[in-house]
Design an enzyme around this catalytic site. Structure first.
Site, PDB file in Angstrom:
ATOM      1  N   ASP A  38       0.823  -1.203   0.000  1.00  0.00           N
ATOM      2  CA  ASP A  38       0.000   0.000   0.000  1.00  0.00           C
ATOM      3  C   ASP A  38       0.864   1.262   0.000  1.00  0.00           C
ATOM      4  OD1 ASP A  38      -2.825  -1.286   0.631  1.00  0.00           O
ATOM      5  OD2 ASP A  38      -1.379  -2.209   1.970  1.00  0.00           O
ATOM      6  N   GLU A 324       0.860  -5.398  -5.353  1.00  0.00           N
ATOM      7  CA  GLU A 324       0.488  -4.568  -6.495  1.00  0.00           C
ATOM      8  C   GLU A 324       1.644  -3.743  -7.041  1.00  0.00           C
ATOM      9  OE1 GLU A 324      -2.462  -0.741  -7.212  1.00  0.00           O
ATOM     10  OE2 GLU A 324      -3.254  -2.484  -6.149  1.00  0.00           O
TER      11      GLU A 324
END
Length: 427
Positions: A38, A324
């Site tokens: 994140d 990600e």
């Protein structure tokens, strides 16, 4: 990649004739959930947005006349220059410091790389004055006091969603939702098509990676500085280099078994604290195969600054990445990679994985001969009996070269889409 920052000291610099606006215009909120994923995305986004805002003010970035950034800058006036436009709120500065070693996690406020960094908690947010543009990363749920204060100050509120290639994303991207404070919140989806927000990428990224890949001296210096001299020696000896950045449940045994089966001397580069059972597994395998220790070397290293991570991926023959941010950077490296996707309940992560694999096949339909790559991604995330055999197949020199060519083509396809940071400012 480091970003280009304009010089403000030249005597003929027109910027010096403007009034410096001392406040940020963009707030980014980040709660650290996946240790580094994140904050990795948010820190990269903050730096990307900083560079684009500065370039826009210098007349070096073309946007729509009524775009977000154009409206905000017009409101401030043409005589104003926003020197530090980004403020990043993070709830876990210690995790942040792993990828930004110059950060001091004991400070509630600091400026790093021209970005305002603020510790985010119930006390520090009380006195915050909302900015014109607010980016709530990954549905972080802003504090009630901040939301109430947004009225009359915030013009655009973006809910930055997780990356997904699922078909429904295109329909929901950029859709507004009016909130209690009367500020519209737009759901912004990163993605792999021009009907989504795109992917994060610095303007000079590919050029920098290409130059690095053509400079062995730079590669040796990089490995010696950020990994270990032993890794640099492995490169000089033309050993195979593999980077391994995975979640604890990754099927490391299958990977080691496959490397041994292929028989090519290989150095595996693993950050400290990642796949901590790798050495134990290797020693266990060596009981029945003494030669495996002559084939496989494991090199641990400290977490490196985020802007250097791209070079690590570029230098390796194949990369195993997770989450990600690392996934997107692996795409931009143009090197073969396997994605360990973040696990979700009810196997929702497997649906996202398969959606991306399907999207990739649509982007490069002529590469059906490498369909085994799809199976490898699936088995790495949901191990099955054929995983070791499939890894052995992909790690063969001819297959790895075909995979490299394929990933180069895939990268070229995605380079045609606008970047995520540009899409936000040009909204």
């Amino acid at each position: 990649m480091s970003t280009h920052q304009p010089s403000l000291s030249h005597e003929n610099n027109p910027i010096l004739e403007k009034d410096f606006y001392p406040f940020p215009i963009i707030d980014i909120f980040c709660r650290v959930i996946d240790n580094y994923g994140d904050i990795g995305v948010c820190w990269r986004l903050a730096n990307n947005l900083y560079e684009l805002v500065i370039r826009y003010q210098l007349g070096q970035l073309q946007v729509r006349e009524n775009s977000v950034i154009a409206q905000v800058c017009r409101h401030l006036g043409s005589s104003t220059f926003i020197r530090t436009p980004i403020r990043l709120w993070v709830d876990d500065l210690h995790s942040f410091a792993k990828i930004a070693p110059n950060l001091n996690p004991s400070l509630n406020q600091q400026i790093l790389a021209n970005i305002h960094i603020h510790q985010w908690n119930t006390e520090t947010i009380q006195q915050a004055v909302p900015t014109a543009i607010v980016i709530e990363a990954f549905a972080t749920d802003l504090d009630d006091c901040y939301q109430a204060a947004m009225t009359g100050k915030t013009q655009y509120w973006f809910n930055l969603e997780y990356l997904s290639a699922e078909p429904w994303v295109e329909d929901f991207h950029a859709q507004p939702s009016i909130q209690k404070n009367k500020v519209p919140k737009y759901f912004f989806f990163p993605g792999f098509t021009d009907k989504t927000g795109g992917l994060l990428r610095e303007p000079n990224l590919i050029k920098s990676l290409t130059a690095f890949e053509q400079n062995q001296s730079a590669q040796v210096d990089f490995l010696s500085t950020y990994v270990h001299p032993n890794a640099a020696h492995a490169l000089v000896r033309k050993e195979r280099l593999i980077s391994l950045f995975c979640y604890p449940h990754a099927p490391v045994k299958a990977l080691l078994t496959s490397i041994a089966q292929v028989g090519i001397p290989t150095t595996i580069l693993i950050p400290d604290g990642v796949a901590t059972n790798t050495e134990r597994i290797l020693n266990t395998l060596s009981i029945h195969n003494k030669h495996i220790l002559n084939t496989i070397n494991i090199q641990r290293f400290n977490f490196i600054p985020q802007e250097q991570f791209d070079y690590l991926l570029a230098i390796c023959d194949i990369n195993f990445v997770r989450g990600e941010d690392s996934f997107v950077r692996a795409i931009w490296s143009g090197k073969p990679f396997i994605w360990h996707i973040y696990h979700q309940q009810e196997d929702a992560h497997l649906e996202k994985l398969n959606a991306w694999l399907s999207n990739r096949q649509q982007q490069c339909p002529e590469e059906n001969s490498l369909i085994s790559l799809d199976s490898l991604h699936q088995l790495w995330n949901q191990p099955g009996e054929n995983l070791a055999d499939l890894l052995t197949h992909i790690l063969q020199p001819n297959m790895l070269e075909l995979s490299h060519q394929y990933h180069q083509k895939y990268r070229e396809k995605l380079l045609k889409n606008p970047t995520l940071s540009f899409s936000l400012l040009n909204f």
